[in-house]
Design a protein around this motif. Structure first.
Motif, PDB file in Angstrom:
ATOM      1  N   ILE A 312     -33.243  -0.946  31.802  1.00 58.28           N
ATOM      2  CA  ILE A 312     -32.603  -2.146  31.256  1.00 58.28           C
ATOM      3  C   ILE A 312     -33.277  -2.600  29.971  1.00 58.28           C
ATOM      4  O   ILE A 312     -32.615  -2.899  28.965  1.00 58.28           O
ATOM      5  CB  ILE A 312     -32.623  -3.275  32.307  1.00 58.28           C
ATOM      6  N   ILE A 313     -34.603  -2.649  29.971  1.00 54.80           N
ATOM      7  CA  ILE A 313     -35.334  -3.178  28.815  1.00 54.80           C
ATOM      8  C   ILE A 313     -35.305  -2.211  27.635  1.00 54.80           C
ATOM      9  O   ILE A 313     -35.104  -2.633  26.483  1.00 54.80           O
ATOM     10  CB  ILE A 313     -36.789  -3.511  29.213  1.00 54.80           C
ATOM     11  N   CYS A 314     -35.493  -0.924  27.904  1.00 55.83           N
ATOM     12  CA  CYS A 314     -35.498   0.061  26.810  1.00 55.83           C
ATOM     13  C   CYS A 314     -34.151   0.124  26.092  1.00 55.83           C
ATOM     14  O   CYS A 314     -34.090   0.349  24.880  1.00 55.83           O
ATOM     15  CB  CYS A 314     -35.862   1.445  27.343  1.00 55.83           C
ATOM     16  N   THR A 315     -33.067  -0.065  26.838  1.00 61.89           N
ATOM     17  CA  THR A 315     -31.736  -0.009  26.217  1.00 61.89           C
ATOM     18  C   THR A 315     -31.293  -1.367  25.684  1.00 61.89           C
ATOM     19  O   THR A 315     -30.272  -1.456  24.991  1.00 61.89           O
ATOM     20  CB  THR A 315     -30.688   0.485  27.239  1.00 61.89           C
ATOM     21  N   GLY A 316     -32.032  -2.421  26.012  1.00 59.87           N
ATOM     22  CA  GLY A 316     -31.684  -3.762  25.547  1.00 59.87           C
ATOM     23  C   GLY A 316     -30.468  -4.353  26.227  1.00 59.87           C
ATOM     24  O   GLY A 316     -29.876  -5.315  25.715  1.00 59.87           O
ATOM     25  N   CYS A 317     -30.087  -3.813  27.380  1.00 61.14           N
ATOM     26  CA  CYS A 317     -28.874  -4.265  28.072  1.00 61.14           C
ATOM     27  C   CYS A 317     -29.177  -5.430  29.016  1.00 61.14           C
ATOM     28  O   CYS A 317     -29.083  -5.300  30.250  1.00 61.14           O
ATOM     29  CB  CYS A 317     -28.240  -3.106  28.834  1.00 61.14           C
ATOM     30  N   PHE A 318     -29.536  -6.558  28.443  1.00 58.96           N
ATOM     31  CA  PHE A 318     -29.803  -7.731  29.271  1.00 58.96           C
ATOM     32  C   PHE A 318     -29.689  -9.006  28.451  1.00 58.96           C
ATOM     33  O   PHE A 318     -29.816  -9.000  27.222  1.00 58.96           O
ATOM     34  CB  PHE A 318     -31.202  -7.659  29.903  1.00 58.96           C
ATOM     35  N   ASN A 319     -29.417 -10.087  29.168  1.00 61.05           N
ATOM     36  CA  ASN A 319     -29.447 -11.434  28.611  1.00 61.05           C
ATOM     37  C   ASN A 319     -30.462 -12.234  29.413  1.00 61.05           C
ATOM     38  O   ASN A 319     -30.814 -11.848  30.536  1.00 61.05           O
ATOM     39  CB  ASN A 319     -28.071 -12.106  28.700  1.00 61.05           C
ATOM     40  N   ILE A 320     -30.922 -13.353  28.867  1.00 60.58           N
ATOM     41  CA  ILE A 320     -31.878 -14.200  29.576  1.00 60.58           C
ATOM     42  C   ILE A 320     -31.321 -15.618  29.634  1.00 60.58           C
ATOM     43  O   ILE A 320     -30.807 -16.134  28.644  1.00 60.58           O
ATOM     44  CB  ILE A 320     -33.254 -14.207  28.881  1.00 60.58           C
ATOM     45  N   PHE A 321     -31.428 -16.221  30.830  1.00 59.00           N
ATOM     46  CA  PHE A 321     -30.883 -17.555  31.058  1.00 59.00           C
ATOM     47  C   PHE A 321     -31.976 -18.520  31.491  1.00 59.00           C
ATOM     48  O   PHE A 321     -32.985 -18.116  32.077  1.00 59.00           O
ATOM     49  CB  PHE A 321     -29.788 -17.499  32.139  1.00 59.00           C
ATOM     50  N   ASP A 322     -31.733 -19.787  31.230  1.00 60.02           N
ATOM     51  CA  ASP A 322     -32.584 -20.847  31.745  1.00 60.02           C
ATOM     52  C   ASP A 322     -32.132 -21.128  33.175  1.00 60.02           C
ATOM     53  O   ASP A 322     -30.987 -21.527  33.400  1.00 60.02           O
ATOM     54  CB  ASP A 322     -32.455 -22.104  30.883  1.00 60.02           C
ATOM     55  N   ALA A 323     -33.016 -20.896  34.141  1.00 63.62           N
ATOM     56  CA  ALA A 323     -32.627 -21.025  35.556  1.00 63.62           C
ATOM     57  C   ALA A 323     -32.172 -22.431  35.909  1.00 63.62           C
ATOM     58  O   ALA A 323     -31.330 -22.617  36.803  1.00 63.62           O
ATOM     59  CB  ALA A 323     -33.794 -20.618  36.447  1.00 63.62           C
ATOM     60  N   SER A 324     -32.705 -23.445  35.233  1.00 64.30           N
ATOM     61  CA  SER A 324     -32.374 -24.823  35.584  1.00 64.30           C
ATOM     62  C   SER A 324     -31.046 -25.288  34.995  1.00 64.30           C
ATOM     63  O   SER A 324     -30.318 -26.066  35.612  1.00 64.30           O
ATOM     64  CB  SER A 324     -33.486 -25.766  35.124  1.00 64.30           C
ATOM     65  N   THR A 325     -30.700 -24.786  33.812  1.00 64.92           N
ATOM     66  CA  THR A 325     -29.471 -25.242  33.148  1.00 64.92           C
ATOM     67  C   THR A 325     -28.378 -24.192  33.098  1.00 64.92           C
ATOM     68  O   THR A 325     -27.209 -24.517  32.894  1.00 64.92           O
ATOM     69  CB  THR A 325     -29.778 -25.688  31.710  1.00 64.92           C
ATOM     70  N   GLY A 326     -28.755 -22.924  33.269  1.00 65.91           N
ATOM     71  CA  GLY A 326     -27.778 -21.843  33.166  1.00 65.91           C
ATOM     72  C   GLY A 326     -27.482 -21.454  31.736  1.00 65.91           C
ATOM     73  O   GLY A 326     -26.667 -20.565  31.477  1.00 65.91           O
ATOM     74  N   GLU A 327     -28.147 -22.100  30.788  1.00 66.98           N
ATOM     75  CA  GLU A 327     -27.915 -21.819  29.372  1.00 66.98           C
ATOM     76  C   GLU A 327     -28.530 -20.479  28.973  1.00 66.98           C
ATOM     77  O   GLU A 327     -29.656 -20.150  29.361  1.00 66.98           O
ATOM     78  CB  GLU A 327     -28.522 -22.933  28.518  1.00 66.98           C
ATOM     79  N   MET A 328     -27.783 -19.687  28.194  1.00 70.61           N
ATOM     80  CA  MET A 328     -28.297 -18.411  27.723  1.00 70.61           C
ATOM     81  C   MET A 328     -29.296 -18.665  26.594  1.00 70.61           C
ATOM     82  O   MET A 328     -28.961 -19.281  25.589  1.00 70.61           O
ATOM     83  CB  MET A 328     -27.165 -17.511  27.231  1.00 70.61           C
ATOM     84  N   ILE A 329     -30.543 -18.189  26.786  1.00 69.50           N
ATOM     85  CA  ILE A 329     -31.571 -18.413  25.767  1.00 69.50           C
ATOM     86  C   ILE A 329     -31.901 -17.138  24.987  1.00 69.50           C
ATOM     87  O   ILE A 329     -32.597 -17.191  23.983  1.00 69.50           O
ATOM     88  CB  ILE A 329     -32.855 -18.982  26.401  1.00 69.50           C
ATOM     89  N   TYR A 330     -31.413 -16.001  25.475  1.00 71.56           N
ATOM     90  CA  TYR A 330     -31.529 -14.752  24.711  1.00 71.56           C
ATOM     91  C   TYR A 330     -30.278 -13.948  24.969  1.00 71.56           C
ATOM     92  O   TYR A 330     -29.871 -13.750  26.125  1.00 71.56           O
ATOM     93  CB  TYR A 330     -32.761 -13.940  25.109  1.00 71.56           C
ATOM     94  N   CYS A 331     -29.655 -13.469  23.918  1.00 71.72           N
ATOM     95  CA  CYS A 331     -28.414 -12.709  24.042  1.00 71.72           C
ATOM     96  C   CYS A 331     -28.640 -11.272  23.594  1.00 71.72           C
ATOM     97  O   CYS A 331     -28.762 -10.995  22.397  1.00 71.72           O
ATOM     98  CB  CYS A 331     -27.317 -13.374  23.217  1.00 71.72           C
ATOM     99  N   GLY A 332     -28.749 -10.373  24.556  1.00 69.68           N
ATOM    100  CA  GLY A 332     -28.886  -8.962  24.220  1.00 69.68           C
ATOM    101  C   GLY A 332     -27.530  -8.296  24.129  1.00 69.68           C
ATOM    102  O   GLY A 332     -27.230  -7.600  23.173  1.00 69.68           O
ATOM    103  N   VAL A 333     -26.693  -8.525  25.146  1.00 69.65           N
ATOM    104  CA  VAL A 333     -25.336  -7.983  25.179  1.00 69.65           C
ATOM    105  C   VAL A 333     -24.431  -9.095  25.701  1.00 69.65           C
ATOM    106  O   VAL A 333     -24.292  -9.294  26.907  1.00 69.65           O
ATOM    107  CB  VAL A 333     -25.233  -6.746  26.088  1.00 69.65           C
ATOM    108  N   ALA A 334     -23.826  -9.832  24.786  1.00 71.89           N
ATOM    109  CA  ALA A 334     -23.084 -11.044  25.135  1.00 71.89           C
ATOM    110  C   ALA A 334     -21.996 -10.795  26.172  1.00 71.89           C
ATOM    111  O   ALA A 334     -21.790 -11.609  27.080  1.00 71.89           O
ATOM    112  CB  ALA A 334     -22.473 -11.654  23.873  1.00 71.89           C
ATOM    113  N   GLU A 335     -21.293  -9.673  26.049  1.00 72.65           N
ATOM    114  CA  GLU A 335     -20.148  -9.436  26.927  1.00 72.65           C
ATOM    115  C   GLU A 335     -20.548  -9.233  28.390  1.00 72.65           C
ATOM    116  O   GLU A 335     -19.708  -9.315  29.289  1.00 72.65           O
ATOM    117  CB  GLU A 335     -19.339  -8.229  26.450  1.00 72.65           C
TER     118      GLU A 335
END
Length: 463
Positions: A312-335
């Motif tokens: 997952i990390i080597c290919t960059g196929c991930f997004n990161i969210f704030d667990a408390s708000t659900g807001e996306m704080i890093y967008c690797g693959v938006a779709e």
């Protein structure tokens, strides 16, 4: 109803339980002088030892290792790792490693105690937390409570969820009816469990190493195709683990929490399942089985979970969210959004275009089936403990109830394939959480016995 269940689950799986598991693992590690490191070579050698021959049909060390690994390696190795990265960033992987390292000493302790307090059933052995709670702590009512929560949590509710995971994956990938996939899964499971413990062990020995090796080889191809990004992946893991890298530096608390929780969910050290399997093995010394099961934690987390994480990390196929708000704080693959299983599928797709979904579906099938098989064994062993007593030498009650549960488990697989809900999953988590609380208290009290056994074993080897 759902809100009440969620509140109870939050209480059972509160930070206190996480602190207990990690703290106990650290305590066991220090007191055993980090046996999980000192004796890693011996662990591997004992893995293939023939075991003690007494004319009984018990598990060999390798069979017990494979069946315990069946319970540890499951959907959490694919979906759970992706979830940890999504909610905690790449640094969560580091805390999964830490949890596995400490959890190995917990696995040693519970499996050694299970061997010390195992009991005979027919022409073999059974054991686990229920037996060392009853005989070691002298609290038979608490042993019964552990057995009941194991049957309900593992053997019923979580079995529903695992079956639904398989049917959902096959419906999404191949449009196969859940009734059909559930029925097929039940038939195959029936062919295994109706053959008794030995057939379960043989299937686990054949399937578990195969599925783990194939999955790791597939991961190595994906990772190797992105070899230039491997140093960057490790840099992300270590820097994010301590909030240094700005990629997910603002959610350090979630990084640690999700890494530890997903690590614990994956390797199961302290939950008692591995100990139940260990109670059915036949070794020259209880310590040998403890060391073998400590090694299974490494295979689960340091190999299989790491393979998923690096893909997952080597290919960059991930997004990161704030667990408390659900807001996306890093967008690797938006779709991909928060479709966590798609992270692994997309990573594989970067090399095997169009086949990621198929590979992950097949992997989920094997992982979920072997997990269901292990859950069945946990429940069956608990039933045998509850209904097989010294005043019933022919074990008739245990046999009747065990047969009834076999039929029930097959129906549960079909039912779970067709319908399940988040509430069922949460109820299963509550059951497993309760077994963990009971088991960890017993382990802390009885740990001196496991430590003494280790000291005697090591002294005997040095003579």
């Amino acid at each position: 109803m759902k809100e009440v269940v969620n509140i109870v689950n939050d209480i059972v799986w509160s930070p206190a339980l996480v602190v207990l598991l990690v703290g106990a693992g650290l305590y066991f590690s220090v007191r055993t002088r980090f046996v999980q490191v000192r004796r890693i070579g011996l662990m591997i050698r004992l893995l293939f030892a023939p075991g003690k021959s007494e004319g009984v049909r018990s598990f060999s060390p390798f069979q017990a290792f494979c069946l315990a690994l069946s319970g540890r390696v499951g959907t959490g190795n694919i979906v759970g790792v992706a979830t940890a990265i999504a909610m905690g960033g790449p640094g969560a992987v580091f805390w999964m490693w830490v949890t596995a390292f400490l959890g190995a000493s917990t696995a040693y302790t519970e499996s050694t105690l299970a061997q010390m307090y195992k009991f005979t059933y027919r022409n073999g052995y059974r054991g686990g937390p229920f037996s060392y709670i009853e005989k070691g702590l002298r609290l038979p009512w608490l042993g019964m409570a552990f057995a009941i929560t194991t049957i309900v949590g593992y053997g019923m509710l979580l079995m529903l969820v695992q079956a639904n995971g398989v049917s959902s994956a096959f419906f999404n990938s191949f449009s196969i009816s859940p009734w059909l996939s559930g029925g097929a899964l039940a038939i195959v499971l029936g062919m295994v469990v109706l053959g008794g413990a030995q057939r379960i062990a043989h299937v686990a020995t054949a399937v578990t190493p195969f599925m783990a090796i194939v999955y790791i080889l597939l991961a190595l191809v994906v990772i190797g195709s992105n070899a230039e990004r491997i140093p960057y992946a490790f840099e992300l893991i270590f820097s994010n683990a301590f909030g240094i890298n700005p990629l997910a530096g603002g959610i350090l608390g979630s990084t640690i929490a999700f890494g530890v929780k997903r690590g614990l969910f994956s390797n199961e050290a302290g939950e008692g399942g591995g100990a139940i399997v260990s109670g059915s093995a036949n070794n020259d010394s209880p310590v040998q089985q403890g060391l073998v099961q400590a090694f299974s934690v490494y295979i689960d987390t340091l190999l299989v979970c790491t393979a998923t994480a690096l893909m997952i990390i080597c290919t960059g196929c991930f997004n990161i969210f704030d667990a408390s708000t659900g807001e996306m704080i890093y967008c690797g693959v938006a779709e991909l959004g928060n479709n966590y299983v798609a992270y692994t599928q997309s990573a594989i797709d970067t090399v095997f275009q169009g086949y990621g979904n198929i590979f992950v579906t097949i992997a989920l099938l094997f992982f979920a089936f072997t997990t269901i098989m292990a859950y069945y064994f946990y429940a069956e062993s608990s039933i045998i403990y509850m209904f097989s007593r010294a005043n019933n030498p022919k074990h008739r009650r245990a046999t009747i109830v065990r047969r009834a549960y076999q039929c029930l488990s097959l129906m549960l697989v079909v039912f779970g394939a067709v319908i399940t809900s988040d509430t069922v999953w949460t109820l299963g988590d509550i059951g497993v959480g309760l077994t963990t609380w009971i088991n960890m208290v017993a382990l802390i009290v009885l740990f001196p016995q496991a430590l003494h056994a280790l000291q005697e074993y090591e002294n005997a080897r040095e003579k």
